[in-house]
Design an enzyme around this catalytic site. Structure first.
Site, PDB file in Angstrom:
ATOM      1  N   TYR A 295      87.023 -24.383 -36.021  1.00  0.00           N
ATOM      2  CA  TYR A 295      87.477 -23.202 -35.296  1.00  0.00           C
ATOM      3  C   TYR A 295      88.708 -22.564 -35.939  1.00  0.00           C
ATOM      4  CZ  TYR A 295      84.354 -24.580 -31.462  1.00  0.00           C
ATOM      5  OH  TYR A 295      83.255 -24.919 -30.703  1.00  0.00           O
TER       6      TYR A 295
ATOM      7  N   LYS B 262      79.851 -36.902 -37.573  1.00  0.00           N
ATOM      8  CA  LYS B 262      78.603 -36.817 -38.342  1.00  0.00           C
ATOM      9  C   LYS B 262      78.892 -37.331 -39.750  1.00  0.00           C
ATOM     10  CE  LYS B 262      75.004 -35.148 -37.812  1.00  0.00           C
ATOM     11  NZ  LYS B 262      73.673 -35.791 -37.536  1.00  0.00           N
TER      12      LYS B 262
ATOM     13  N   ASP C 147      83.744 -29.783 -28.018  1.00  0.00           N
ATOM     14  CA  ASP C 147      83.360 -28.610 -27.235  1.00  0.00           C
ATOM     15  C   ASP C 147      81.959 -28.790 -26.672  1.00  0.00           C
ATOM     16  OD1 ASP C 147      83.158 -26.086 -26.154  1.00  0.00           O
ATOM     17  OD2 ASP C 147      83.553 -25.008 -28.013  1.00  0.00           O
TER      18      ASP C 147
END
Length: 375
Positions: A146, A197, A253
């Site tokens: 972000y 990940k 999020d």
């Protein structure tokens, strides 16, 4: 309970949509605390988001930001709505909230998913999967995709365009939020799951390395790892396997909104965004903090008086606990919510099919009645 004290500086930013409606019910709780001399606050209010843009041409003024920086805590409602969707990206309401988080360096976002017994049947999952659920997601809030650079939309030599966002984390950014996760787990069930990940992202590998290194400082906490896609599946398969989850901005999020629905409604979920503790001085060593409901501005029901104020009220309870060390007072608010729900009081988002619902104001009335009984 703590003696009343009036130098707790609280900035209230109701924002847009249902923000002013739900914040109005929180203000009634704050007034009750002051009237009953349970706890007192020096409260100021300001504009943020679309309402700030309408008044001053920006979603967050420098003056409001300075006010937030000087406060002991910020209580935030919601921002955004169709009215402002055509504004340039940098002027959209959500930029005000993101700027607050970034400038206040609120790096740890605490999002609890707690199922009240009275609402175990309101979840979209079976009761046996969610009854007694109490998990905490710790989301890194000021880094990652972000905020990473480069970012933007660029035009290529052939005239086509591409959008760019960059996932980037420093070791220091990871360490401080993972440490916050360990500290929380230490006070709960002593289980921390780091989610990433790492199978496809180098930043995930660094998250795992940092978590393993920090684990030496918390030998009494069980540390596990999980890929983000599997975590999403496990949240709807067996959510009670988790105690504390710590993860990046993007994954936090997504996963926290998924966890929110386990409780029956986004309207039930509070959150806290915490920074590092200040040096001793004007704030007494307190960390900067912002508290807000997880839900958005819900423009489709704004102004109708039907919004659920409980997430905002529970965010106030988190503020009492984490910013002011008022654990008994936080318990008082949380118990009032539990008792109002146990008595069958429901706003439309958490009622059972064909059951009656109450207005925003009536839910606030129910909370105040329970506070009166206990306080």
């Amino acid at each position: 309970m703590a003696q009343t004290r009036s130098n707790r500086k609280l900035l209230v930013l109701p924002g847009d949509g249902i923000g002013p409606e739900i914040m109005g019910e929180v203000m009634r709780v704050i007034e009750f605390f002051d009237r009953r001399r349970i706890a007192s606050f020096e409260v100021s209010q300001g504009l943020v988001g679309g309402s700030a843009y309408d008044a001053s041409g920006t979603p967050l003024t420098d003056a409001t930001l300075a006010q937030a920086q000087a406060s002991d805590a910020v209580l935030f409602g919601s921002v955004g709505g169709p009215k402002w969707e055509t504004l340039p990206f940098e002027l959209q309401p959500e930029r005000g909230l993101l700027k607050l988080r970034k400038e206040m360096d609120l790096f740890a976002n605490l999002r609890p998913a707690l199922v009240f017994e009275a609402l175990a049947d309101a979840s979209s999952l079976k009761r046996e999967l969610v009854a007694g659920l109490d998990l905490m997601i710790v989301r890194e809030l000021t880094g990652g995709i972000y905020f990473g650079e480069p970012r933007g939309i660029e035009t290529l030599p052939d005239g086509s365009r591409r959008g760019i966002n960059t996932e980037v984390y420093s070791e220091a950014e990871i360490e401080r939020v993972v440490r916050a996760g360990f500290e929380l787990a230490k006070k709960r069930q002593k289980r921390l799951c780091e989610v990433d990940k790492a199978n496809v992202m180098e930043s995930g590998l660094l998250w795992r390395e940092v978590a393993r290194r920090l684990h030496a400082d918390y030998p009494d906490v069980e540390l596990s790892f999980m890929y983000a896609d599997n975590c999403a599946m496990q949240l709807v398969r067996n959510p009670k396997q988790f105690d504390v989850i710590v993860t990046s901005n993007l994954f936090g999020d997504l996963l926290s909104d998924c966890a929110a629905m386990l409780t029956g409604s986004l309207g039930m979920l509070p959150s806290a965004s915490l920074g590092a503790a200040d040096a001793p001085g004007a704030h007494g060593g307190r960390r900067k903090a912002l508290y807000e409901p997880v839900h958005g501005s819900a423009p489709d029901i704004a102004g109708k008086g039907v919004a659920n104020p409980l997430a905002c009220i529970l965010s106030f309870a988190m503020m009492l606990r984490y910013s002011f060390d008022l654990a008994e007072e936080a318990d008082l608010v949380e118990k009032a919510v539990a008792q109002a729900l146990a008595a069958g009081t429901r706003t439309a988002d958490i009622r059972q099919p064909n059951a009656a619902s109450v207005s925003t104001r009536e839910m606030g009335d129910a909370i105040l009645r329970e506070l009166e009984k206990a306080g």
